[in-house]
Design an enzyme around this catalytic site. Structure first.
Site, mmCIF file in Angstrom:
data_model
loop_
_atom_site.group_PDB
_atom_site.id
_atom_site.type_symbol
_atom_site.label_atom_id
_atom_site.label_comp_id
_atom_site.label_asym_id
_atom_site.label_seq_id
_atom_site.Cartn_x
_atom_site.Cartn_y
_atom_site.Cartn_z
ATOM 1 N N GLU A 93 -2.784 3.275 1.034
ATOM 2 C CA GLU A 93 -2.197 3.957 -0.124
ATOM 3 C C GLU A 93 -2.929 3.411 -1.348
ATOM 4 O OE1 GLU A 93 2.030 3.295 0.295
ATOM 5 O OE2 GLU A 93 2.125 4.668 1.992
ATOM 6 N N GLU A 113 -9.173 5.709 -13.054
ATOM 7 C CA GLU A 113 -7.785 5.234 -13.131
ATOM 8 C C GLU A 113 -7.702 4.065 -14.110
ATOM 9 O OE1 GLU A 113 -6.183 2.884 -9.836
ATOM 10 O OE2 GLU A 113 -4.336 4.050 -9.944
HETATM 11 P P1 NAD Z 1 -5.885 -4.626 -5.589
HETATM 12 O O1 NAD Z 1 -6.631 -3.743 -4.678
HETATM 13 O O2 NAD Z 1 -6.634 -5.428 -6.582
HETATM 14 O O3 NAD Z 1 -5.042 -5.698 -4.746
HETATM 15 C C1 NAD Z 1 -4.109 -5.313 -3.772
HETATM 16 C C2 NAD Z 1 -3.990 -6.417 -2.735
HETATM 17 O O4 NAD Z 1 -5.230 -6.540 -2.060
HETATM 18 C C3 NAD Z 1 -3.689 -7.790 -3.312
HETATM 19 O O5 NAD Z 1 -2.807 -8.452 -2.447
HETATM 20 C C4 NAD Z 1 -5.059 -8.448 -3.341
HETATM 21 O O6 NAD Z 1 -5.015 -9.845 -3.291
HETATM 22 C C5 NAD Z 1 -5.668 -7.887 -2.081
HETATM 23 N N1 NAD Z 1 -7.136 -7.873 -2.066
HETATM 24 C C6 NAD Z 1 -7.992 -7.756 -3.110
HETATM 25 N N2 NAD Z 1 -9.268 -7.769 -2.677
HETATM 26 C C7 NAD Z 1 -9.215 -7.888 -1.325
HETATM 27 C C8 NAD Z 1 -10.214 -7.961 -0.297
HETATM 28 N N3 NAD Z 1 -11.517 -7.928 -0.577
HETATM 29 N N4 NAD Z 1 -9.808 -8.085 0.984
HETATM 30 C C9 NAD Z 1 -8.491 -8.113 1.290
HETATM 31 N N5 NAD Z 1 -7.506 -8.068 0.362
HETATM 32 C C10 NAD Z 1 -7.865 -7.952 -0.927
HETATM 33 O O7 NAD Z 1 -4.776 -3.728 -6.264
HETATM 34 P P2 NAD Z 1 -3.719 -4.175 -7.379
HETATM 35 O O8 NAD Z 1 -4.484 -4.393 -8.658
HETATM 36 O O9 NAD Z 1 -2.874 -5.252 -6.844
HETATM 37 O O10 NAD Z 1 -2.809 -2.851 -7.495
HETATM 38 C C11 NAD Z 1 -3.091 -1.788 -8.349
HETATM 39 C C12 NAD Z 1 -3.776 -0.669 -7.599
HETATM 40 O O11 NAD Z 1 -2.984 -0.279 -6.485
HETATM 41 C C13 NAD Z 1 -3.965 0.604 -8.413
HETATM 42 O O12 NAD Z 1 -5.212 1.159 -8.110
HETATM 43 C C14 NAD Z 1 -2.868 1.525 -7.902
HETATM 44 O O13 NAD Z 1 -3.090 2.891 -8.068
HETATM 45 C C15 NAD Z 1 -2.827 1.138 -6.465
HETATM 46 N N6 NAD Z 1 -1.527 1.478 -5.865
HETATM 47 C C16 NAD Z 1 -1.446 2.541 -5.020
HETATM 48 C C17 NAD Z 1 -0.223 2.901 -4.450
HETATM 49 C C18 NAD Z 1 -0.067 4.086 -3.531
HETATM 50 O O14 NAD Z 1 0.998 4.215 -2.930
HETATM 51 N N7 NAD Z 1 -1.049 4.949 -3.398
HETATM 52 C C19 NAD Z 1 0.897 2.156 -4.756
HETATM 53 C C20 NAD Z 1 0.774 1.075 -5.631
HETATM 54 C C21 NAD Z 1 -0.452 0.742 -6.174
HETATM 55 O O1 6OD Z 2 8.214 5.186 -3.196
HETATM 56 C C1 6OD Z 2 7.404 4.908 -2.324
HETATM 57 O O2 6OD Z 2 7.671 4.922 -1.125
HETATM 58 C C2 6OD Z 2 6.039 4.548 -2.722
HETATM 59 N N1 6OD Z 2 5.167 4.295 -1.718
HETATM 60 C C3 6OD Z 2 5.708 4.469 -4.024
HETATM 61 C C4 6OD Z 2 4.453 4.132 -4.506
HETATM 62 C C5 6OD Z 2 4.279 3.876 -5.812
HETATM 63 C C6 6OD Z 2 3.028 3.491 -6.345
HETATM 64 O O3 6OD Z 2 2.864 2.701 -7.259
#
Ligand code: NAD
Ligand code: 6OD
Length: 491
Positions: free
Chosen positions: A252, A388
């Site tokens: 996700e 984004e």
């Molecule tokens: P991120 O990708 O920086 O980090 C997410 C997780 O991955 C953290 O636990 C981090 O430590 C880990 N991580 C980072 N690099 C890694 C690697 N090389 N190998 C393994 N693990 C690694 O994301 P973030 O900044 O924590 O979150 C924000 C992002 O998440 C935004 O892009 C947002 O859109 C996305 N997001 C998506 C959803 C969805 O449901 N589609 C939901 C929430 C957030």
């Molecule tokens: O509501 C949920 O189940 C879900 N996966 C939300 C994601 C939100 C993103 O930031």
């Protein structure tokens, strides 16, 4: 000082390497976090496999349903602790954490207990030419040890959204919360210990991504599958690691979501909805609308009304009951968001509201705050429109026809969510179905039914979770095909 330790094989493990968990409210230290090394991640994976070979591997679905409900009950008993930890780590307002993050974290366990309890067994009868038939049914077994890597924006909600179905299906998990939000994951480990989850079934390791616990999980040969929520770029790195063992992944990822507002909408309801869709959690929800398209006859009215509402938006201490918006997650992320404000200026945007950092004259000036911001005037190929940002900012643009706005809304490599505002029923269905996204909302936003598929197209992810989609991802399905002869041998 509070200590957040790792929880592996039913034991709390310290590390000589630690880092600080810092609150974005005022930059003060919340806790010391013990970082897991490669050996500890390996111990966690081994403990998971041992648990699967032992008592946990023999549990029935009914026993796991009962366990998930006891986890939910214990979380509910400790609701206040979860609330305080989430607010300290993220700075999100009480009004949000107490109505969305913590209740949803608990609901994830209750819902997946109900979903598992009522899950049908898939079966098919195949009639054969000789009069015999084959009975097929699908047996559901755990995948093994699942690596769960989660982000900081909705820490408990998004972690439990994966842990609950993974445990429901009988897997063991090794979880790694974001380094920015280790608090509620640590409390969840305390809950697992309190309700008697067998050692090795739920393992928590703290740390970062590259060259740390995140990478150690994604590269571990004995991790059976990886479920990840976070940035698209991180997803691609994890996918490369998972490719080595041809492992299932559920991703996700990021979004650059469009809101499409038609002139026939209920204006006041739309405005309430759009204030949430743009500014909830300081714009740090992957589903937030960063691109807002408004039908030309109401474009000026919308811009003026949005700017007016922003003046009344309460950006304040998270614990104040009236607060609607808190800080961003960290100084590092604040700097990224501010760099996009600067880029917007360079690309020629007009600022209709915000664009800077609020000054409070107290400790919050050491935190990670930015102003709610609205910009206009950029062309569809500007970087600010294509990348984004993940902050409290949107770009507003007018449109003239349905076909034009569908094309522009879909003109992105992401494909997570859309929100459509109209009172025309046919148009609502037509436009929402034509969005290339995982979810289209009509006259609402971020309204979740946990049985429905959730995920994204394009750069926004791989696969769908939710309801039976989650059970199918977290299970190894074995089809059993039994030939049943027409006649009994004694005839
Ligand atoms: P991120 O990708 O920086 O980090 C997410 C997780 O991955 C953290 O636990 C981090 O430590 C880990 N991580 C980072 N690099 C890694 C690697 N090389 N190998 C393994 N693990 C690694 O994301 P973030 O900044 O924590 O979150 C924000 C992002 O998440 C935004 O892009 C947002 O859109 C996305 N997001 C998506 C959803 C969805 O449901 N589609 C939901 C929430 C957030
Ligand atoms: O509501 C949920 O189940 C879900 N996966 C939300 C994601 C939100 C993103 O930031």
């Amino acid at each position: 000082m509070k200590q957040y330790r790792n929880f592996v094989d039913g034991k709390w493990i310290e590390s000589t390497k630690t880092f600080h968990d810092v609150t974005p409210i005022d930059g003060s230290v919340v806790a010391v976090v013990h970082e897991a090394d490669r050996d500890l991640v390996d111990t966690a994976v081994k403990a998971g496999h041992q648990a699967l070979e032992g008592e946990w591997g023999r549990t029935t679905a009914a026993q796991r349903v009962d366990l998930l409900r006891r986890i939910a009950n214990e979380m509910e008993r400790r609701q206040q602790d979860f609330l305080e930890a989430e607010m300290a780590d993220t700075g999100k307002p009480l009004s949000m954490a107490s109505t969305i993050d913590i209740p949803r974290g608990i609901a994830n366990f209750r819902n997946f207990a109900d979903i598992l309890a009522t899950a049908p067994v898939d079966s098919h009868r195949l009639d054969l030419p000789d009069g015999a038939y084959a009975l097929n049914y699908t047996a559901r077994k755990p995948l093994g040890v699942v690596g769960v890597i989660s982000p900081w924006n909705l820490p408990l909600l998004l972690l439990t959204w994966k842990v609950a179905p993974a445990l429901a299906c009988g897997n063991a998990v090794v979880i790694k919360p974001s380094e920015d939000t280790p608090g509620t994951a640590t409390l969840l480990a305390e809950v697992m210990e309190a309700v008697g989850v067998p050692p090795g079934v739920f393992n928590l390791v703290h740390g970062f991504g590259p060259n740390s616990a995140g990478e150690f999980i994604s590269q571990h040969p004995d991790i059976s599958a990886i479920t990840f929520t976070g940035e698209s770029k991180t997803g691609s790195t994890i996918m490369r690691a998972a490719a080595e063992g041809v492992k299932p992944v559920s991703f996700e990822l990021g979004g650059k979501n469009a809101a499409v507002i038609f002139a026939d909408c209920d204006f006041e309801k739309m405005l309430d909805g759009m204030m949430r869709a743009i500014f909830l959690n300081s714009g740090q929800v992957c589903l937030c609308s960063e691109r807002v398209y408004v039908e030309r006859p109401i474009f000026d009215r919308f811009c003026a009304a949005l700017a007016e509402r922003i003046k009344a938006l309460k950006v304040d201490w998270p614990h104040e009951a009236e607060t609607q918006m808190g800080p961003l997650i960290s100084a590092k992320h604040r700097d990224k968001v501010l760099s996009y404000f600067e880029l917007a200026r360079q690309e020629g945007a007009t600022f209709l509201a915000g664009g800077g950092v609020p000054r409070f004259g107290d400790d919050r000036d050491n935190g990670a705050w930015v102003e709610p911001t609205v910009i206009a005037g950029l062309s569809d190929d500007a970087r600010v429109i294509r990348e984004e940002i993940f902050g409290p900012i949107c770009h507003v643009a007018p449109f003239d026809s349905e076909s034009e706005v569908i094309r522009r809304a879909n003109d992105t490599r992401y494909g997570l969510a859309a929100t459509i505002w109209t009172t025309n029923l046919s148009r609502a269905h037509r436009v929402s179905e034509s969005m290339r996204v995982g979810i289209s909302w009509v006259n609402t936003w971020f309204l979740r039914d946990l049985r429905t598929p959730f995920g994204g197209a394009g750069l926004s992810g791989i696969g769908r979770e939710g309801g039976m989609h989650s059970l199918n991802f977290y299970s190894e399905l074995t089809n059993v095909c039994v030939r049943i002869d027409k006649e009994s041998p004694d005839v």
